[in-house]
Design a protein around this motif. Sequence first.
Motif, PDB file in Angstrom:
ATOM      1  N   GLU A  14    -102.301  69.087 -14.581  1.00  0.00           N
ATOM      2  CA  GLU A  14    -101.535  68.180 -15.440  1.00  0.00           C
ATOM      3  C   GLU A  14    -101.333  66.828 -14.774  1.00  0.00           C
ATOM      4  O   GLU A  14    -101.439  65.786 -15.427  1.00  0.00           O
ATOM      5  CB  GLU A  14    -100.203  68.817 -15.808  1.00  0.00           C
ATOM      6  N   THR A  17    -104.715  64.805 -14.733  1.00  0.00           N
ATOM      7  CA  THR A  17    -105.243  64.362 -16.024  1.00  0.00           C
ATOM      8  C   THR A  17    -104.228  63.650 -16.902  1.00  0.00           C
ATOM      9  O   THR A  17    -104.606  62.959 -17.843  1.00  0.00           O
ATOM     10  CB  THR A  17    -105.772  65.563 -16.824  1.00  0.00           C
ATOM     11  N   ALA A  39    -112.065  71.072 -20.068  1.00  0.00           N
ATOM     12  CA  ALA A  39    -111.557  70.334 -21.225  1.00  0.00           C
ATOM     13  C   ALA A  39    -110.915  71.265 -22.236  1.00  0.00           C
ATOM     14  O   ALA A  39    -110.041  70.863 -22.993  1.00  0.00           O
ATOM     15  CB  ALA A  39    -112.677  69.541 -21.885  1.00  0.00           C
ATOM     16  N   MET A  48    -110.896  65.339 -22.477  1.00  0.00           N
ATOM     17  CA  MET A  48    -110.076  64.221 -22.019  1.00  0.00           C
ATOM     18  C   MET A  48    -110.913  63.338 -21.112  1.00  0.00           C
ATOM     19  O   MET A  48    -111.640  63.832 -20.248  1.00  0.00           O
ATOM     20  CB  MET A  48    -108.849  64.732 -21.261  1.00  0.00           C
ATOM     21  N   ALA A  50    -110.091  61.674 -18.721  1.00  0.00           N
ATOM     22  CA  ALA A  50    -109.690  61.818 -17.321  1.00  0.00           C
ATOM     23  C   ALA A  50    -110.497  62.886 -16.603  1.00  0.00           C
ATOM     24  O   ALA A  50    -110.779  62.765 -15.414  1.00  0.00           O
ATOM     25  CB  ALA A  50    -108.200  62.150 -17.232  1.00  0.00           C
ATOM     26  N   LEU A  51    -110.882  63.955 -17.309  1.00  0.00           N
ATOM     27  CA  LEU A  51    -111.655  65.018 -16.663  1.00  0.00           C
ATOM     28  C   LEU A  51    -113.002  64.511 -16.187  1.00  0.00           C
ATOM     29  O   LEU A  51    -113.507  64.955 -15.164  1.00  0.00           O
ATOM     30  CB  LEU A  51    -111.852  66.195 -17.621  1.00  0.00           C
ATOM     31  N   LEU A  54    -112.523  62.797 -12.749  1.00  0.00           N
ATOM     32  CA  LEU A  54    -111.868  63.492 -11.642  1.00  0.00           C
ATOM     33  C   LEU A  54    -112.878  63.817 -10.551  1.00  0.00           C
ATOM     34  O   LEU A  54    -114.007  64.198 -10.845  1.00  0.00           O
ATOM     35  CB  LEU A  54    -111.231  64.798 -12.117  1.00  0.00           C
TER      36      LEU A  54
END
Length: 90
Positions: A14, A17, A39, A48, A50-51, A54
């Motif tokens: 959490e 992301t 995801a 997302m 953000a994934l 990462l």
Amino acid sequence: PSADVWAFGCTALEMLTGGVAWARGASPARIASALAAPAALFRGGEAMAALAVLPALALDLVRECLQWSPADRPRASALLRHSYLADAQH
């Protein structure tokens, strides 16, 4: 304990992301498929952005924490030696 490692994995995911994991519940089948495709952990299965950005080591750390079987999760002392945390220059 292994439950703390699981909770750490959820929290780390959490924080990394900015999304809420397990938004639609956490059935064993959903968790198993989500570990194969991170995801799927998020609301509606929407990927997302953000994934995609990462670091691979961050996702590896989360995957290790979210092993379905508690016996397969690393101990906290082993997590501290994980490359993502050991380098801690993120």
